[in-house]
Scaffold this active site. Structure first.
Site, PDB file in Angstrom:
ATOM      1  N   HIS A  50       0.951  -1.167  -0.234  1.00 25.18           N
ATOM      2  CA  HIS A  50       0.116  -0.206  -0.124  1.00 25.18           C
ATOM      3  C   HIS A  50       0.850   1.055  -0.091  1.00 25.18           C
ATOM      4  O   HIS A  50       1.998   1.185   0.547  1.00 25.18           O
ATOM      5  CB  HIS A  50      -0.982  -0.006   1.366  1.00 25.18           C
ATOM      6  CG  HIS A  50      -2.018  -1.022   1.162  1.00 25.18           C
ATOM      7  ND1 HIS A  50      -2.937  -0.947   1.891  1.00 25.18           N
ATOM      8  CD2 HIS A  50      -2.130  -2.193   0.418  1.00 25.18           C
ATOM      9  CE1 HIS A  50      -3.908  -2.080   1.702  1.00 25.18           C
ATOM     10  NE2 HIS A  50      -3.387  -2.906   0.964  1.00 25.18           N
ATOM     11  N   GLU A  52       0.735   3.657   1.841  1.00 27.76           N
ATOM     12  CA  GLU A  52       1.387   4.350   3.094  1.00 27.76           C
ATOM     13  C   GLU A  52       2.481   3.438   3.559  1.00 27.76           C
ATOM     14  O   GLU A  52       3.705   4.086   4.164  1.00 27.76           O
ATOM     15  CB  GLU A  52       0.232   4.333   4.185  1.00 27.76           C
ATOM     16  CG  GLU A  52      -0.921   4.915   3.844  1.00 27.76           C
ATOM     17  CD  GLU A  52      -2.196   4.129   2.963  1.00 27.76           C
ATOM     18  OE1 GLU A  52      -1.837   3.499   2.156  1.00 27.76           O
ATOM     19  OE2 GLU A  52      -3.030   4.127   3.436  1.00 27.76           O
ATOM     20  N   CYS A  80      -6.386   1.799   5.685  1.00 26.36           N
ATOM     21  CA  CYS A  80      -7.013   0.724   6.226  1.00 26.36           C
ATOM     22  C   CYS A  80      -6.323   0.549   7.396  1.00 26.36           C
ATOM     23  O   CYS A  80      -5.504   1.122   7.874  1.00 26.36           O
ATOM     24  CB  CYS A  80      -6.636  -0.490   4.868  1.00 26.36           C
ATOM     25  SG  CYS A  80      -5.025  -0.895   5.017  1.00 26.36           S
ATOM     26  N   CYS A  83      -2.462  -0.170   7.379  1.00 30.77           N
ATOM     27  CA  CYS A  83      -1.498   0.873   7.389  1.00 30.77           C
ATOM     28  C   CYS A  83      -1.819   1.682   8.719  1.00 30.77           C
ATOM     29  O   CYS A  83      -0.801   2.431   9.102  1.00 30.77           O
ATOM     30  CB  CYS A  83      -2.001   1.744   6.077  1.00 30.77           C
ATOM     31  SG  CYS A  83      -1.771   0.815   4.387  1.00 30.77           S
TER      32      CYS A  83
END
Length: 146
Positions: A50, A52, A80, A83
């Site tokens: 992801h 992040e 999410c 993260c």
């Protein structure tokens, strides 16, 4: 604040051009962008790639620090739960995100990671920065694929 989110949106657009869900992130320390990330789940065949996490990893490597206590992460979508927990582990000072994610978010929605008694660090959180632009980017991306 909006200048950094504009940079995160540029990362998201670049990710979309590569076939990734358009989420981008920039890590800022001392007024400078020290790391960038865009989703790489498809390209890397990695469900944890992801934006992040990639920005946090790159920043931690560059700064040679596992804790980024003075850094701010700008990301185009509410993180999410995975993260959000990584943000807590990195001890980020501040999280700024664009669009809210009622379905998959982990900050203002879902498990609200930073509000859990087992979460050892809660950054300052600012949501809704350039929210319409971030939401439009995601909406248009998925609309093209249907």
């Amino acid at each position: 604040m909006t200048a950094y989110m504009t940079e995160a949106l540029a990362e998201a657009r670049a990710g979309a051009a590569a076939g990734e869900v358009p989420i981008g992130a920039v890590l800022v320390l001392g007024g400078e962008i020290v790391a960038r990330g865009q989703n790489r789940v498809e390209r890397d065949h990695d469900p944890t790639a992801h934006a992040e996490l990639l920005a946090i990893r790159a920043g931690a490597r560059l700064l040679e620090q596992k804790r980024l206590e003075r850094a701010t992460l700008y990301v185009t979508l509410e993180p999410c739960p995975m993260c959000a927990q990584a943000i807590a582990f990195a001890r980020l000072k501040k999280l700024v995100f664009g669009a809210y994610d009622p379905k998959g978010g982990g900050v203002d929605h879902g498990p609200r990671i930073f509000q859990q008694p087992t979460c050892h660090h809660s950054p300052e959180v600012v949501g809704g920065v350039q929210e319409l632009a971030a939401a439009r980017l995601l909406r248009d991306f998925f609309k093209e694929r249907r």
